[in-house]
Write an enzyme that holds these catalytic residues in place. Structure first.
Site, short mmCIF file in Angstrom:
data_model
loop_
_atom_site.label_atom_id
_atom_site.label_comp_id
_atom_site.label_asym_id
_atom_site.label_seq_id
_atom_site.Cartn_x
_atom_site.Cartn_y
_atom_site.Cartn_z
N SER A 125 -11.50 13.47 -1.10
CA SER A 125 -10.28 13.77 -0.65
C SER A 125 -9.88 15.24 -0.27
O SER A 125 -10.61 15.76 0.61
CB SER A 125 -9.09 13.38 -1.93
N LYS A 177 18.54 9.51 -0.07
CA LYS A 177 18.58 10.82 -0.95
C LYS A 177 17.86 10.50 -2.18
O LYS A 177 18.37 9.70 -2.78
CB LYS A 177 20.08 11.49 -1.08
#
Length: 328
Positions: A125, A177
């Protein structure tokens, strides 16, 4: 009686003064010891950093934004004594932004010096992202390489809260949100938003590997499905350039004009020294004693003030059984 009381008060005042000056003396001694330690073990002259050498920089453990490491890489790039650089990478990955920052720092070094990565157990990664910043990658036959991709994880504890009778009320300006959150199952819109963000970062990561390894887009995507490879498989797939250890890394540097007889000098982070660690533990014990906390409380202070790693946001890390490698 009055004279006796005065004498007791005077003795107490004297003890307080003596305690104050003892603390000051200990602090001065500690500062002096730190200075001496820095001179004998960290100064350029005695650590071999002023004479021509090959610099070795270790990048290990979870990747995150590391200002000290970036500053160290800048020092390597600017040092006239450094003729070549070996990155010793052993990492399962970490935050995508952390990998990006270190990748860019390595590329800046590579503009000035030949840089080779020597993979230890693992370069996955964000760890592989950083390795790809070098101009040559060497790995062991049994090293683990790859896991090209990005992920985002969050816990959903809504069922647990329901069982214990807790309800979290939220008032917000718009539906997306602070989504997704721990307290409610994610909506399809929230999942779609996160997926778009992940795919944008993934597209950037794929493009980086494509450029650095000279792949076509199709070749890169075929290898960027999150798979990990042994060193032997990674060599066959051209994710690395050579099998071996540090000797192979030095041999490659020689092809770039670096004298293979030069000493390899590790550029270490000063704050991770054993001496400073012991000193900080002693200081914490003194602080605990001064605050009236039992000595075992120094461990609590260390936990409260110690280094913490939080993998917030997008991460590029190799997981095994749902847990990052090395996680406790």
């Amino acid at each position: 009686m009055a004279n006796t009381a005065d004498a007791i008060i005077d003795r107490r005042r004297l003890r307080r003064k003596l305690t104050f000056w003892r603390v000051i003396a200990l602090l001065i001694a500690a500062i002096a010891l730190i200075g001496l330690y820095g001179f004998f073990s960290g100064s350029d002259g005695l650590s071999g950093k002023t004479v021509p050498h090959i610099a070795k920089v270790r990048i290990e453990g979870t990747i995150f934004e590391n200002d000290e490491l970036i500053k160290r890489l800048e020092g390597v790039a600017d040092s006239d004594a450094v003729k070549g650089v070996i990155l010793s990478v052993d990492s399962p990955g970490g935050t995508t932004a952390g990998g990006e920052a270190i990748y860019e720092a390595v590329r800046k070094v590579a503009v000035k010096k030949p840089v080779v990565t020597q993979v230890g157990t693992l370069a996955a990664s964000a760890g592989y992202m950083i390795a790809s910043a070098s101009d040559h990658i060497v790995a062991r036959q049994s090293s683990i390489v790859g896991s090209i991709g990005v992920l985002f994880q969050y816990p959903d504890i809504s069922e647990l809260l329901t069982k214990i009778g807790v309800k979290v009320e939220t008032i917000k300006s718009s539906p997306l949100k602070a989504e997704p959150n721990f307290f409610n199952p994610a909506s399809d819109e929230a999942k779609a938003m996160i997926h778009r963000m992940i795919m944008d970062s993934y597209d950037w990561f794929v493009g980086l590997v494509q450029e650095r390894r000279h792949f076509t887009r199709e070749q890169t995507l075929a290898l960027a499905d999150g798979s990990v490879f042994t060193g032997r498989q990674a060599l066959a797939n051209k994710l690395i350039d050579e099998l071996g250890g540090e000797d192979k890394a030095i041999a490659w540097l020689k092809t770039k004009g670096v004298d293979d007889k030069l000493k390899v000098v590790e550029w270490k982070p000063v704050q991770k020294s054993t001496f400073n660690s012991l000193l900080s533990q002693s200081a914490l014990k003194m602080l605990a004693e001064y605050l009236g906390i039992p000595q075992e409380g120094a461990g609590l202070l260390r936990d409260l003030t110690g280094e913490r790693i939080f993998l917030d946001g997008l991460v590029s890390v190799w997981h095994v059984d749902g847990r990052p490698v090395g996680a406790q």
